[in-house]
Design a protein around this motif. Structure first.
Motif, short mmCIF file in Angstrom:
data_model
loop_
_atom_site.label_atom_id
_atom_site.label_comp_id
_atom_site.label_asym_id
_atom_site.label_seq_id
_atom_site.Cartn_x
_atom_site.Cartn_y
_atom_site.Cartn_z
N GLN A 26 34.69 64.79 -36.78
CA GLN A 26 34.09 65.71 -35.81
C GLN A 26 34.41 67.17 -36.16
O GLN A 26 33.56 68.05 -36.05
CB GLN A 26 34.58 65.39 -34.40
CG GLN A 26 34.02 64.11 -33.83
CD GLN A 26 34.67 63.72 -32.51
OE1 GLN A 26 35.71 64.26 -32.13
NE2 GLN A 26 34.06 62.75 -31.82
N SER A 27 35.63 67.40 -36.61
CA SER A 27 36.04 68.76 -36.99
C SER A 27 35.24 69.24 -38.18
O SER A 27 34.77 70.39 -38.21
CB SER A 27 37.53 68.78 -37.30
OG SER A 27 37.93 70.05 -37.74
N SER A 30 31.70 70.00 -37.08
CA SER A 30 31.68 71.24 -36.32
C SER A 30 31.74 72.45 -37.24
O SER A 30 31.00 73.42 -37.07
CB SER A 30 32.86 71.25 -35.34
OG SER A 30 32.96 72.50 -34.70
#
Length: 89
Positions: A26-27, A30
């Motif tokens: 997810q990081s 993002s």
């Protein structure tokens, strides 16, 4: 040592490993989205700058002033030279 080797050698619970990997994924997503948006902003600003230079040069020519006197330098860009709707006629 790669992440896969580190995970295999650790005594961590598989659920914890999955949560960590999900957060890492997810990081990264993002940050990739942020980079994409920043690149778009750079292209947008560069296009607006280059369009403004073309408009200024056209006006200078109308008034008999050679555009070279002011030394405007367009920025290199991958955008087109088509009008962007930022300047109305």
């Amino acid at each position: 040592m790669g992440l896969q080797n580190l995970v295999q050698k650790s005594a961590m619970d598989q659920n914890v490993i999955n949560q960590v990997l999900t957060k890492i994924h997810q990081s990264i997503e993002s940050k990739n989205t942020l980079l994409k948006n920043l690149k778009y902003s750079i292209h947008h600003a560069t296009k607006a700058y280059n369009d403004a230079i073309r408009v200024y040069e056209a006006k200078l020519t109308e008034f008999g002033i050679p555009p070279e006197e002011l030394g405007f330098q367009p920025l290199e860009t991958v955008t087109s030279t088509m009008p962007a709707g930022l300047v109305s006629s």
